[in-house]
Scaffold this active site. Structure first.
Site, PDB file in Angstrom:
ATOM      1  N   LYS A  56     -15.656   3.162 -10.261  1.00 11.59           N
ATOM      2  CA  LYS A  56     -15.112   2.012  -9.447  1.00 11.59           C
ATOM      3  C   LYS A  56     -16.569   1.228  -9.362  1.00 11.59           C
ATOM      4  CE  LYS A  56     -11.288   3.888  -6.691  1.00 11.59           C
ATOM      5  NZ  LYS A  56     -10.798   4.478  -5.613  1.00 11.59           N
ATOM      6  N   GLN A 100     -12.012   6.149   0.557  1.00  9.75           N
ATOM      7  CA  GLN A 100     -11.529   7.114  -0.825  1.00  9.75           C
ATOM      8  C   GLN A 100     -10.744   8.083   0.098  1.00  9.75           C
ATOM      9  OE1 GLN A 100     -11.853   6.514  -3.889  1.00  9.75           O
ATOM     10  NE2 GLN A 100     -10.876   8.493  -4.488  1.00  9.75           N
ATOM     11  N   ASP A 123      -7.257  -1.645  -0.728  1.00  6.50           N
ATOM     12  CA  ASP A 123      -6.222  -0.814  -1.360  1.00  6.50           C
ATOM     13  C   ASP A 123      -4.867  -1.114  -1.212  1.00  6.50           C
ATOM     14  OD1 ASP A 123      -7.262   1.530  -2.827  1.00  6.50           O
ATOM     15  OD2 ASP A 123      -8.112   2.487  -0.985  1.00  6.50           O
TER      16      ASP A 123
HETATM   17  N1  GUN Z   1      -7.268   8.629  -4.104  1.00  3.24           N
HETATM   18  C1  GUN Z   1      -6.749   8.791  -5.217  1.00  3.24           C
HETATM   19  N2  GUN Z   1      -6.457   7.314  -5.547  1.00  3.24           N
HETATM   20  C2  GUN Z   1      -6.976   6.618  -4.701  1.00  3.24           C
HETATM   21  C3  GUN Z   1      -6.882   5.154  -4.486  1.00  3.24           C
HETATM   22  O1  GUN Z   1      -6.231   4.390  -5.339  1.00  3.24           O
HETATM   23  N3  GUN Z   1      -7.456   4.736  -3.377  1.00  3.24           N
HETATM   24  C4  GUN Z   1      -8.143   5.409  -2.608  1.00  3.24           C
HETATM   25  N4  GUN Z   1      -8.615   5.134  -1.666  1.00  3.24           N
HETATM   26  N5  GUN Z   1      -8.198   6.808  -2.599  1.00  3.24           N
HETATM   27  C5  GUN Z   1      -7.592   7.210  -3.607  1.00  3.24           C
END
Ligand code: GUN
Length: 300
Positions: A56, A100, A123
């Protein structure tokens, strides 16, 4: 009957065309001295989470956007973490906040996600944003389901009128995707079945799928005998299977991919399918969040 040539639905070209489409919106923000900025909250040192956060951050940097990671030890208390979220909510430098997942077991993820300002919730995990999506008026669409829709659209895989079977009911993928595919809009209008660990005789349902989306976290769960020929398959799985390579593992999806060649009409590869789209949609949502701050439409 001639064998089907299975299409590999790569995510990268779809992500690149999304980045190109976002470029004028980013430029317009930059002329107003607004650089879209994301705060990533990373708790503990789960290797997979670190890997996701790394990809990211790289995407944001490459596009000239800001992504700052706030690392905390797995021992952080829930109250301390809520305090971190409060600070980021109030910090005008950040348009988006991403916590996350998964968080350490001692922390109630729902409480933490509820604390994120819904306008900064890029998100799309806050109940307000999930509710807006469910009621057919989405603001921030969760990144992985949104990325799946973009892949289907790019490769002209039909959705409307088809039977979509989703394996997995997570708040991150299965549930939001269920709403997106079932809602009455140009990219939905499918008949949706959702399967999960409580489903009796999974294959009975997967065999009925025109479009099969698998987000179960179980490597190789879906085998060739469980799908009908000509099915379109989206594999959201990202599993580490130990091997004797230098890394010590390889990444595989939830679908036995090699068995699907010549049987499925299309399949997203792992890695290289859905993964790049999740990152691209995070950029998309963060740009939309920055536009909201700038008083723009912020069309998510
Ligand atoms: N963990 C696995 N996929 C994601 C996601 O798309 N966003 C977040 N914040 N955590 C994750």
């Amino acid at each position: 009957m001639a064998q089907i040539e299975t299409l590999s639905l790569l995510g990268k070209p779809v992500a690149e065309s999304l980045y190109s489409a976002l470029q004028p919106r980013i430029s317009s923000l930059l002329t107003k001295n607004i650089t879209p900025a994301l705060a990533v909250v990373l708790v503990g040192d789960d290797p997979a989470s670190k890997l996701y956060v790394g990809s990211k951050t790289r995407a944001f940097k490459r596009l000239g956007l800001i992504s700052e990671t706030f690392n905390y030890p797995a021992t952080i208390s829930e109250d301390e973490l809520l305090g971190v979220i409060d600070k980021l909510n109030a910090d005008p430098r950040f348009h988006g906040i991403l916590v996350q997942l998964p968080l350490p077991g001692a922390i109630d993820s729902n409480r933490v996600l509820l604390r994120v300002d819904p306008l900064k919730d890029v998100d799309g995990f806050h109940p307000t944003n999930l509710g807006l999506l469910l009621s057919g008026q989405p603001r921030y669409i969760p990144c992985t389901p949104h990325g799946i829709l973009a892949i289907l659209e790019h490769y002209k895989i039909p959705v409307a009128g088809r039977h979509a079977v989703i394996v997995g009911r997570s708040n991150i993928v299965g549930k939001p995707l269920m709403a997106l595919l079932a809602n009455k809009w140009e990219r939905g209008n499918a008949t949706v079945t959702i399967c999960h660990t409580g489903t009796t005789d999974l294959a009975q349902y997967t065999r009925q799928a025109d479009l099969l989306v698998v987000a179960s976290g179980r490597p190789g769960l879906i085998t060739a005998d469980m799908v009908r020929p000509g099915v379109d398959i989206v594999d959201v799985g990202m599993n580490r299977v130990p091997d004797d390579s230098e890394k010590g593992y390889r990444l595989v999806g939830d679908v036995a991919a090699e068995e699907m060649l010549g049987r499925a009409h299309s399949l997203t590869p792992v890695p290289g399918g859905v993964g790049p789209m999740t990152v691209a949609m995070l950029v998309h949502n963060t740009v939309a969040a920055a536009e909201l701050t700038a008083g723009g439409s912020g069309s998510a």
